[in-house]
Scaffold this motif. Structure first.
Motif, PDB file in Angstrom:
ATOM      1  N   ILE A 194      -3.251 -13.821   7.819  1.00  0.00           N
ATOM      2  CA  ILE A 194      -3.087 -14.123   6.397  1.00  0.00           C
ATOM      3  C   ILE A 194      -2.774 -12.818   5.668  1.00  0.00           C
ATOM      4  O   ILE A 194      -3.466 -11.814   5.860  1.00  0.00           O
ATOM      5  CB  ILE A 194      -4.366 -14.769   5.830  1.00  0.00           C
ATOM      6  N   SER A 195      -1.712 -12.834   4.839  1.00  0.00           N
ATOM      7  CA  SER A 195      -1.291 -11.586   4.195  1.00  0.00           C
ATOM      8  C   SER A 195      -0.866 -11.821   2.756  1.00  0.00           C
ATOM      9  O   SER A 195      -0.674 -12.952   2.311  1.00  0.00           O
ATOM     10  CB  SER A 195      -0.156 -10.926   4.993  1.00  0.00           C
ATOM     11  N   ASN A 196      -0.718 -10.709   2.034  1.00  0.00           N
ATOM     12  CA  ASN A 196      -0.424 -10.763   0.608  1.00  0.00           C
ATOM     13  C   ASN A 196       0.650  -9.754   0.242  1.00  0.00           C
ATOM     14  O   ASN A 196       0.761  -8.700   0.866  1.00  0.00           O
ATOM     15  CB  ASN A 196      -1.686 -10.474  -0.204  1.00  0.00           C
ATOM     16  N   THR A 197       1.437 -10.092  -0.790  1.00  0.00           N
ATOM     17  CA  THR A 197       2.530  -9.218  -1.199  1.00  0.00           C
ATOM     18  C   THR A 197       2.037  -8.012  -1.986  1.00  0.00           C
ATOM     19  O   THR A 197       2.697  -6.981  -2.010  1.00  0.00           O
ATOM     20  CB  THR A 197       3.538  -9.977  -2.087  1.00  0.00           C
ATOM     21  N   ASN A 198       0.869  -8.145  -2.643  1.00  0.00           N
ATOM     22  CA  ASN A 198       0.416  -7.079  -3.532  1.00  0.00           C
ATOM     23  C   ASN A 198      -0.759  -6.316  -2.941  1.00  0.00           C
ATOM     24  O   ASN A 198      -1.797  -6.890  -2.632  1.00  0.00           O
ATOM     25  CB  ASN A 198       0.033  -7.658  -4.898  1.00  0.00           C
ATOM     26  N   TYR A 199      -0.584  -5.008  -2.831  1.00  0.00           N
ATOM     27  CA  TYR A 199      -1.595  -4.164  -2.206  1.00  0.00           C
ATOM     28  C   TYR A 199      -2.898  -4.149  -2.997  1.00  0.00           C
ATOM     29  O   TYR A 199      -3.984  -4.151  -2.421  1.00  0.00           O
ATOM     30  CB  TYR A 199      -1.040  -2.744  -2.064  1.00  0.00           C
ATOM     31  N   LEU A 200      -2.795  -4.143  -4.330  1.00  0.00           N
ATOM     32  CA  LEU A 200      -3.995  -4.082  -5.177  1.00  0.00           C
ATOM     33  C   LEU A 200      -4.880  -5.307  -4.987  1.00  0.00           C
ATOM     34  O   LEU A 200      -6.097  -5.194  -4.872  1.00  0.00           O
ATOM     35  CB  LEU A 200      -3.589  -3.954  -6.649  1.00  0.00           C
ATOM     36  N   LEU A 229       3.273  -7.998   2.821  1.00  0.00           N
ATOM     37  CA  LEU A 229       3.043  -6.562   2.950  1.00  0.00           C
ATOM     38  C   LEU A 229       1.717  -6.196   3.600  1.00  0.00           C
ATOM     39  O   LEU A 229       1.664  -5.381   4.516  1.00  0.00           O
ATOM     40  CB  LEU A 229       3.119  -5.916   1.552  1.00  0.00           C
ATOM     41  N   THR A 230       0.627  -6.801   3.120  1.00  0.00           N
ATOM     42  CA  THR A 230      -0.708  -6.350   3.513  1.00  0.00           C
ATOM     43  C   THR A 230      -1.500  -7.468   4.162  1.00  0.00           C
ATOM     44  O   THR A 230      -1.712  -8.514   3.560  1.00  0.00           O
ATOM     45  CB  THR A 230      -1.488  -5.839   2.278  1.00  0.00           C
TER      46      THR A 230
END
Length: 265
Positions: A194-200, A229-230
């Protein structure tokens, strides 16, 4: 460019001309959005997604949530919050209703940020004696049953997304233990996780995974088969996935084989 007439009486671009358009946009801007391309070309979003898949199979681009990137560009392509609300809206409402069924009166829950989580919060407004913790200011602004306690983490507001991020929010969640934690994500891949586009936001979301005695991923089918990304966690870090019936059957079976309970609504 050759044009073909669809059965709706509209002019639709042929496959070769669509591919040329997609690659031109990618070369110029580095990314392309499915809905924009579908509107520009007068075809369905499903047609564009198939085109992007064909191009990805040839190694010419990489598909991400909501669109695609030219190979070699970053995986940080993200819709503004107000645009996300309209994406897969019917599916999100069905997913939210099914997720609300998992919450009993008197339980403590953590609601991740995002439009699907916001729909879930709407469904929890009538339940009693809940403790709801969240980083999402939109969720916090709803009116709940008087017996419900609302906890908002501290943190820095991510402008345009109404969400709290940063070490204050992360530390708050790290020290929390709730009955159910509902996780949202931009991308879900069976292998990558599972990943996310925003690092913050990723720092906050990765803590959510450890905050719940039971962790439930709520994500519509368009998020699957994607990498962002993350990385937040492995798929096996969640106990249940609630999604819609658009998800491919083989993906459902593979998740079930991992020991995950999958609900398609």
């Amino acid at each position: 460019d050759q044009m073909t007439v669809s059965n709706r009486g509209e002019f639709e671009q042929s496959f070769p001309s669509r591919i040329k358009y997609i690659m031109d946009i990618l070369q110029r801007f580095g990314s392309i959005r499915v809905n924009d391309a579908a509107e520009d070309l007068g075809v369905s979003a499903a047609t564009i997604r198939r085109d992007l898949q064909a191009l990805e199979d040839k190694g010419l681009l990489r598909r991400v949530y909501g669109g695609a990137l030219l190979t070699g560009t970053s995986t940080t392509f993200e819709y503004p919050y107000n645009d996300k609300i309209g994406l897969q809206a019917d599916e999100k409402i069905r997913i939210a209703r099914a997720a609300a069924v998992e919450v009993a009166d008197g339980e403590s829950v953590f609601l991740d940020s995002g439009t699907t989580a916001f729909q879930l919060a709407q469904c929890l407004r009538k339940k009693r004696n809940l403790t709801i913790a969240t980083v999402d200011l939109s969720i916090a602004s709803l009116v709940y049953d008087p017996t419900t306690q609302l906890i908002l983490t501290g943190g820095i507001v991510r402008q345009g997304y109404n969400v709290l991020v940063g070490t204050t929010a992360e530390n708050f969640i790290r020290d929390m233990r709730v009955d159910k934690a509902f996780l949202t994500a931009d991308a879900v891949d069976l292998d990558f996780g599972i990943s996310n586009t925003n690092y913050l936001e990723a720092g906050v979301k990765s803590q959510v995974v450890h905050a719940g005695r039971k962790v439930i991923l709520i994500a519509d089918h368009s998020k699957f088969g994607m990498m962002a990304l993350t990385k937040l966690c492995d798929l096996t870090d969640v106990q249940m996935v609630i999604t819609d019936q658009g998800l491919a059957r083989n993906t459902v079976v593979e998740m079930q084989n991992m020991g995950i309970v999958v609900k398609c609504v």
